[in-house]
Write a protein that holds these residues in place. Structure first.
Motif, PDB file in Angstrom:
ATOM      1  N   LEU A 477      20.322  31.844  63.367  1.00  0.00           N
ATOM      2  CA  LEU A 477      20.899  30.949  62.358  1.00  0.00           C
ATOM      3  C   LEU A 477      20.971  31.650  61.008  1.00  0.00           C
ATOM      4  CD1 LEU A 477      19.082  27.642  63.344  1.00  0.00           C
ATOM      5  CD2 LEU A 477      21.507  28.173  63.637  1.00  0.00           C
ATOM      6  N   ASN A 481      24.276  32.387  58.818  1.00  0.00           N
ATOM      7  CA  ASN A 481      24.397  31.932  57.435  1.00  0.00           C
ATOM      8  C   ASN A 481      24.787  33.062  56.497  1.00  0.00           C
ATOM      9  OD1 ASN A 481      23.893  29.270  57.892  1.00  0.00           O
ATOM     10  ND2 ASN A 481      21.685  29.432  57.554  1.00  0.00           N
ATOM     11  N   ARG A 751      21.923  18.912  53.826  1.00  0.00           N
ATOM     12  CA  ARG A 751      22.134  18.042  54.992  1.00  0.00           C
ATOM     13  C   ARG A 751      21.960  18.818  56.278  1.00  0.00           C
ATOM     14  NH1 ARG A 751      26.685  13.794  54.245  1.00  0.00           N
ATOM     15  NH2 ARG A 751      25.088  12.755  55.450  1.00  0.00           N
ATOM     16  N   GLU A 752      22.467  20.042  56.249  1.00  0.00           N
ATOM     17  CA  GLU A 752      22.367  20.878  57.430  1.00  0.00           C
ATOM     18  C   GLU A 752      20.901  21.140  57.768  1.00  0.00           C
ATOM     19  OE1 GLU A 752      25.273  23.902  56.794  1.00  0.00           O
ATOM     20  OE2 GLU A 752      24.069  25.218  58.074  1.00  0.00           O
ATOM     21  N   LEU A 755      19.411  18.114  59.280  1.00  0.00           N
ATOM     22  CA  LEU A 755      19.806  17.988  60.685  1.00  0.00           C
ATOM     23  C   LEU A 755      18.962  18.910  61.560  1.00  0.00           C
ATOM     24  CD1 LEU A 755      21.882  17.037  62.827  1.00  0.00           C
ATOM     25  CD2 LEU A 755      23.175  19.080  62.272  1.00  0.00           C
ATOM     26  N   LEU A 756      18.823  20.161  61.106  1.00  0.00           N
ATOM     27  CA  LEU A 756      18.049  21.126  61.896  1.00  0.00           C
ATOM     28  C   LEU A 756      16.614  20.662  62.077  1.00  0.00           C
ATOM     29  CD1 LEU A 756      19.353  24.505  60.525  1.00  0.00           C
ATOM     30  CD2 LEU A 756      19.303  23.799  62.910  1.00  0.00           C
ATOM     31  N   ARG A 757      16.053  20.125  60.989  1.00  0.00           N
ATOM     32  CA  ARG A 757      14.680  19.648  61.070  1.00  0.00           C
ATOM     33  C   ARG A 757      14.620  18.455  62.023  1.00  0.00           C
ATOM     34  NH1 ARG A 757      10.440  20.773  60.207  1.00  0.00           N
ATOM     35  NH2 ARG A 757       9.557  19.608  58.487  1.00  0.00           N
ATOM     36  N   ALA A 758      15.649  17.583  61.959  1.00  0.00           N
ATOM     37  CA  ALA A 758      15.645  16.390  62.810  1.00  0.00           C
ATOM     38  C   ALA A 758      15.707  16.766  64.279  1.00  0.00           C
ATOM     39  CB  ALA A 758      16.818  15.482  62.448  1.00  0.00           C
ATOM     40  N   ILE A 759      16.424  17.830  64.595  1.00  0.00           N
ATOM     41  CA  ILE A 759      16.509  18.166  66.022  1.00  0.00           C
ATOM     42  C   ILE A 759      15.444  19.168  66.418  1.00  0.00           C
ATOM     43  CG2 ILE A 759      18.930  17.558  66.210  1.00  0.00           C
ATOM     44  CD1 ILE A 759      19.591  20.496  66.178  1.00  0.00           C
ATOM     45  N   GLY A 760      14.423  19.327  65.583  1.00  0.00           N
ATOM     46  CA  GLY A 760      13.228  20.009  66.063  1.00  0.00           C
ATOM     47  C   GLY A 760      12.920  21.378  65.505  1.00  0.00           C
ATOM     48  N   LEU A 761      13.648  21.832  64.457  1.00  0.00           N
ATOM     49  CA  LEU A 761      13.310  23.120  63.879  1.00  0.00           C
ATOM     50  C   LEU A 761      12.057  22.957  63.010  1.00  0.00           C
ATOM     51  CD1 LEU A 761      14.670  25.965  63.909  1.00  0.00           C
ATOM     52  CD2 LEU A 761      15.435  25.471  61.602  1.00  0.00           C
ATOM     53  N   VAL A 842      13.737  15.255  55.603  1.00  0.00           N
ATOM     54  CA  VAL A 842      14.776  14.970  56.596  1.00  0.00           C
ATOM     55  C   VAL A 842      15.520  13.688  56.247  1.00  0.00           C
ATOM     56  CG1 VAL A 842      15.232  14.614  59.026  1.00  0.00           C
ATOM     57  CG2 VAL A 842      13.350  16.077  58.333  1.00  0.00           C
ATOM     58  N   LEU A 843      14.763  12.675  55.909  1.00  0.00           N
ATOM     59  CA  LEU A 843      15.357  11.366  55.658  1.00  0.00           C
ATOM     60  C   LEU A 843      16.342  11.415  54.494  1.00  0.00           C
ATOM     61  CD1 LEU A 843      14.971   8.784  57.075  1.00  0.00           C
ATOM     62  CD2 LEU A 843      13.305   8.096  55.349  1.00  0.00           C
ATOM     63  N   ILE A 846      19.568  13.470  55.328  1.00  0.00           N
ATOM     64  CA  ILE A 846      20.638  12.854  56.112  1.00  0.00           C
ATOM     65  C   ILE A 846      21.247  11.678  55.395  1.00  0.00           C
ATOM     66  CG2 ILE A 846      19.792  13.682  58.345  1.00  0.00           C
ATOM     67  CD1 ILE A 846      18.550  10.969  58.744  1.00  0.00           C
ATOM     68  N   GLU A 849      24.476  11.948  50.008  1.00  0.00           N
ATOM     69  CA  GLU A 849      25.943  11.838  49.968  1.00  0.00           C
ATOM     70  C   GLU A 849      26.520  12.969  49.162  1.00  0.00           C
ATOM     71  OE1 GLU A 849      27.970  10.093  51.629  1.00  0.00           O
ATOM     72  OE2 GLU A 849      26.485   8.805  52.581  1.00  0.00           O
TER      73      GLU A 849
END
Lengths: 849, 260
Positions: A477, A481, A751-752, A755-761, A842-843, A846, A849
């Motif tokens: 990743l 980047n 945001r990215e 997202l990465l943290r949300a899916i487990g990074l 994370v919260l 996401i 805005e």
């Protein structure tokens, strides 16, 4: 519009503070060097003013050996006698002409047995005259007989000697021990004159040891009758003696000496400004990058402003106004920081050299340089981003933000052209006698060109570098980047490239020089041991002439030759000459050969024989068998017959004279001896024996060829370290650029990251990802720098072929070290941005805005 | 509430409270919510803006902390887990589908789908992977980057990504909020079939009755509490229920601003 600009400035405090920081550092360097050199300059002025405050007029002889002595313009003065004194005292308005016999080279051996050294200021020996030149006895009394001397207080302190002690002094006329009769200082409570170390003898001893000529003087300190002006008496002396002397008032003399120091400081200032310029040049890249990223991230906001009716000019104006604020703030703070840094450095310099520091002041030059450089550079760097901002169409406010990958064709063609222009300019600058400005311009163009090309080059290189880290997801990743915005990556890397390239170029040139010296030494030098000293002042350390006879008697010594260095006038020109004692042995030691079959032979030189190299022979129009008239420091001109013309090599050039010259020198002591060992002799045994013979000559030592070459390499290493330290600021600014770019990228990708943290990074993996991105950028910059630097170094080496740098050597070990350093710098630069990234909520990310 | 079920719940909330702010400005986003989400079922959480439906989902997914009560994913207690534990939970037990910005722009569709597996160092079951890809219907677009895909396609890639790791539960936050009705239909059909055909558990927050009608069960939230629920909803029945709930809603919550 201005209000809106200022408001948006405040909203982006951090990145503006960081871009101002780059300006501050650069301006600090520039202003600091002005403050430093100005303060030191005024200190020297004050010192010489006070040193000559008690001197009305000084009369000195016309120089005896004048003209351009290669690389050194200081002339050999002539001498004055009592007859001259009488002539001057006869001039109306002159009360007394105090005769002074003064020369450089009186070296005191301290209580620890070591020679007292200085860093630059001379070590003078002269005669003591009561009440002349503001000198006053502080302790003890003036020298009353030929076995007594006085030292200035500073010298006595450095030597650790007290009145009544025995003091040994090395002089051009040999080594002698005296009784320390007293110490002296100067009016105004000074312990010395700017670090100058002085020994004062009686007239007779000063003449004998310092000038080698009884009854000779070097100048007169003239007292002017009350009511007469120094200038009037100066003119009267000049007029009535028919211009036979150089006559100056004390004030003029103070000024001319101070001017010499100031011109040295001027040179120093130029060097420092050069490095400051590099730092600012790098800073330009950083500012350009920050403003570009800011404009890109604000596309929507800018488009909205356009949609609300702002004109293109207003858009450009708003970005430039921002730059102006940054430049102005950076200049003011940089100027203040420069004042501080300059002051601290001046104090350090004063401490080292014993100078009394003039009050600190802010010279106008520093103010002008700080503001013009700081503001011009910031505004210039913001110009492109400003134009880009003005091209944002109003419709962009309504569309999804997409930064299309603009093609790199135009940029790359431009980069190629600029690089080519730079290389051509550099090539021109390096030809012939060297043209500094075209060369510097060429280097700058080359840097800009390479920077423009770097997005193109960067794509494959960054991809390849990234593969090294692709074994983990975070690494992959990170790699993606760093390849994501080629321009951003490239400009960040290009800033680092500049510093690295300059260090690499310096390293390449110096290593090539070192290799060339080693190569030449191995090819041409067939001697085993060398006796020589390190000179810290203008005077070369020498050793007693009779030592040569003892050296030749050591078992195992096949041959030993010595050289005495002197300045001489031959024909109309000044020359540096060597007086040699054993030509056949020397020719064998240094591979000297006659230029051609008709150029004579290098057999033993008669006392009045000389040999000369081909090039000088052509320049001076001399042939074998000609007689040349040589003016040496002492006595009448001597005639020498040209016995042979030799081919110049890396170690010898110019006139080499026979022994008749020795009696015309202040001191016949050699500065260098070269020893060849007989077959089977032990190098270390002979070395130790020679060392023992030199025990009475503390300033010289004996070393093997290898040791000598290592010492030369060591000096090169020191020089390289200094260049590296001076370029550290440019590299620091470049690293700052990497930090800012990453920081802004992290903000941009909140945001990215969420997202990465949300899916487990995990946090650690997030930090690794940013670190890989940073390391890829810095490694790319380092590689670019290494390549550019080696290229530049090669160009310089080629142009120095005539100067004896014949071998081109790539400093592989240094390059590897720089590469490793480049990677470490990346890890360092990633610390703050990666912590920032790992802390992404994370919260919030996401919901952002 | 159907807390008494034959199967253990995939996710469970046990009297959870969530309070924002202090003193006068204090807002109770959740007031002792208890509910369970059964395995292999598709549950929608509905409610007006400010009802706490997003907060409930964030707390269930471990993205937000609760002030009181307990949250379980499978047999793991989420409440009290540290960052490492939460990261592990997300890797192994939870999948996410967000309203927008679901994909990494630097990766291809396929790499995006496989990202959670790659992050946790697992290999997908090839048969399962092929099945998921076939079901989302992206076979010919796998090497494209997100910018080359339509909104609906991007969201289907996000669904596939959530599904391919076979998590205990997938949380979908307004997954069709940014899509046109045709793309919404595709995504919702896919979600429903992954529940019915593959036994996946999905919890979806939405304010769209049509989207909710794809679920097996709908929970209605108002003012931080569960006020009603509906089994086997239709668009009409959901709409009716919402209308019936509207007057009972306090005016404060209705104008509560941000959808927390």
């Amino acid at each position: 519009m201005l209000r809106a600009t200022l408001k948006s400035l405040l909203a982006r405090k951090l990145r503006l503070a960081l871009s101002a920081f780059a300006v501050i550092l650069g301006v600090m360097f520039v202003a600091g060097s002005f403050v430093l050199t100005d303060t030191l300059g005024r200190s020297f002025e004050n010192m010489f003013d006070s040193a000559y405050a008690h001197t009305d007029v000084v009369v000195a002889p016309k120089p005896k050996v004048d003209g351009q002595y290669a690389g050194d313009s200081s002339p050999v003065p002539g001498v004055l006698t009592a007859a001259d004194q009488a002539k001057i005292e006869a001039v109306s308005g002159v009360v007394a002409a105090h005769p002074i016999a003064e020369a450089e080279g009186a070296r005191v051996i301290g209580s620890d047995g070591k020679v007292v050294t200085t860093v630059g200021p001379p070590r003078l020996g002269s005669n003591w005259i009561d009440g002349v030149g503001g000198a006053e006895i502080r302790d003890g009394h003036a020298p009353q007989n030929d076995n007594q001397v006085v030292l200035n207080v500073e010298q006595a302190k450095k030597a650790g000697l007290k009145v009544g002690d025995q003091v040994t002094v090395l002089t051009p006329g040999g080594k002698r021990t005296f009784e320390l009769a007293g110490t002296f200082g100067y009016a105004g409570g000074l312990d010395g004159r700017g670090g100058v170390l002085e020994v004062r003898f009686t007239d007779k001893v000063a003449q004998e040891l310092m000038l080698g000529e009884p009854g000779a003087y070097t100048s007169f300190d003239v007292d002017v009758a009350p009511g007469q002006s120094a200038a009037a008496v100066r003119d009267a002396i000049a007029a009535q003696t028919g211009g036979a002397y150089e006559v100056k008032t004390g004030a003029e003399l103070a000024k001319s000496i101070a001017d010499q120091f100031k011109s040295v400081l001027d040179g120093l200032n130029k060097v420092l400004l050069g490095f400051g310029g590099v730092a600012l040049f790098v800073g330009t890249f950083l500012i350009l990058n920050i403003f570009s990223i800011t404009v890109a991230q604000r596309t929507k906001e800018l488009a909205l402003t356009r949609a609300l009716g702002a004109s293109r000019r207003q858009m450009i104006g708003s970005v430039l106004a921002e730059a102006l604020v940054v430049g102005l703030t950076g200049s003011v703070l940089g100027l203040l920081a420069g004042l501080g840094v300059g002051w601290v450095l001046a104090m350090v310099a004063a401490n080292v050299s014993g100078l009394i520091l003039a009050p600190i002041a802010l010279p106008m030059s520093a103010v002008i340089a700080a503001f013009s450089v700081g503001i011009v550079i910031t505004v210039l760097a913001a110009l492109l981003p400003a134009l880009r901002a003005s091209r944002v169409p109003p419709i962009a406010a309504l569309q999804e933000v997409a930064t299309p990958d603009r093609p790199l064709t135009k940029l790359s063609v431009g980069g190629g052209l600029v690089t080519a222009a730079g290389v051509a300019l550099m090539g021109y600058g390096l030809t012939g006698d060297g043209h500094l400005w075209p060369m510097l311009g060429g280097v700058m163009f080359a840097f800009i060109g390479v920077a423009l090309l770097s997005p193109l080059v960067g794509k494959p290189v960054v991809a390849a570098l990234g593969r090294l880290f692709s074994w983990s997801v975070a690494g992959k990743l990170g790699r993606l980047n760093s390849g994501r915005n080629p321009r951003r990556t490239a400009i960040t890397a290009a800033a680092l490239m500049i510093g690295i390239a300059l260090i690499t170029a310096a390293s390449t040139v110096l290593t090539s020089g070192d290799e060339s010296l080693r190569g030449a030494a191995n090819r041409e030098v067939h001697a085993d041991l060398l006796v020589t000293g390190q000179n810290s002042t203008d005077v070369m350390p020498t050793f007693t002439r009779s030592t040569m006879d003892d050296i030749r008697k050591i078992p195992g010594v096949a041959s030993a030759t010595s050289e005495v260095y002197a300045r001489a006038m031959i024909g109309k020109n000044g020359h540096g000459v060597s007086i040699i004692d054993d030509l056949p042995a020397m020719a064998a030691q240094f591979s000297l050969k006659p230029a051609s079959a008709t150029s004579g032979t290098l057999s033993a030189l008669g006392p009045n024989d000389a040999i000369v190299d081909t090039e000088t022979a052509v320049d001076e129009g001399v042939r074998v068998g000609d007689t040349v008239k040589v003016v040496l420091p002492k006595g009448d001109p001597v005639e020498f017959r040209i016995a042979a013309i030799y081919a110049e090599n890396d170690f010898y050039g110019g006139y080499l004279l026979g022994s008749a010259a020795l009696t015309h020198l202040v001191s016949p002591d050699p500065a260098v001896a070269t020893i060849t060992l007989a077959g089977g002799a032990s190098e270390s045994a002979v070395r130790d024996q020679v060392g023992r013979l030199l025990a009475d000559n503390p300033e010289v030592s004996v070393m093997t060829k290898g040791e000598y070459l290592d010492q030369a390499s060591g000096q090169i290493g020191t020089l390289l370290t200094m260049v590296t330290i001076l370029l550290a600021l440019a590299i620091l600014i470049a690293v700052l650029g990497v930090i800012i770019t990453l920081w802004l990228s992290v903000l941009e990708r909140t945001r990215e990251l969420g997202l990465l943290r949300a899916i487990g990074l995990g946090r650690a993996a997030t930090m690794r990802m940013i670190t890989v991105e940073a390391v890829v950028i810095t490694l790319f910059g380092t590689l670019l720098g290494l390549a550019t630097g080696v290229g530049m170094g090669a160009a310089v080496v080629r142009s120095l072929k005539g100067e004896g740098i014949t071998d081109f050597a790539v400093p592989w070990s240094q390059l590897t070290a720089y590469l490793v350093a480049g990677a470490l710098v990346g890890v360092f630069a990633a610390v703050l941005p990666s912590i920032k990234a790992a802390r992404t909520d994370v919260l919030k990310a996401i919901a952002y805005e | 509430m159907s807390s008494e079920t034959t199967q253990p719940a995939a996710a469970r909330a046990d009297g959870i409270w969530k309070v924002y702010g202090h003193g006068e400005a204090q807002v109770h986003a959740l007031r002792g919510v208890s509910t369970a989400f059964d395995r292999g079922r598709f549950t929608a959480i509905m409610g007006p803006s400010g009802s706490g439906k997003s907060t409930l989902m964030h707390c269930l997914a471990g993205l937000d902390t609760v002030d009181a009560g307990h949250v379980f994913i499978g047999d793991t207690q989420v409440t009290g887990l540290g960052d490492a534990g939460l990261t592990k939970l997300r890797r192994e037990k939870v999948g996410f589908i967000f309203q927008q910005f679901n994909l990494l722009p630097t990766l291809t569709a396929e790499e995006n789908i496989l990202l959670p597996m790659a992050i946790s160092g697992r290999k997908p079951d090839p048969q399962w992977y092929d099945l998921v890809i076939k079901t989302v219907g992206l076979g010919d677009r796998l090497s494209h980057r997100p910018t080359e895909l339509s909104g609906g396609q991007q969201q289907r890639v996000a669904c596939a990504r959530a599904l391919v790791a076979r998590p205990e539960v997938i949380f979908a936050d307004e997954p069709t909020g940014n899509l046109d009705s045709r793309s919404s239909g595709e995504v919702l059909n896919f979600l429903r079939s992954s529940v019915h055909d593959f036994g996946q558990t999905i919890v979806m927050v939405t304010h769209d009755p049509r989207a909710a009608s794809y679920a097996d069960r709908v929970i209605f939230l108002a003012d931080g509490s569960i006020v009603d629920e509906l089994e086997k909803p239709t668009e009409g029945s959901v709409l009716d229920k919402m209308k019936s709930l509207d007057p009972g809603q306090s005016p404060d919550a209705a104008t509560g601003g941000a959808d927390v």
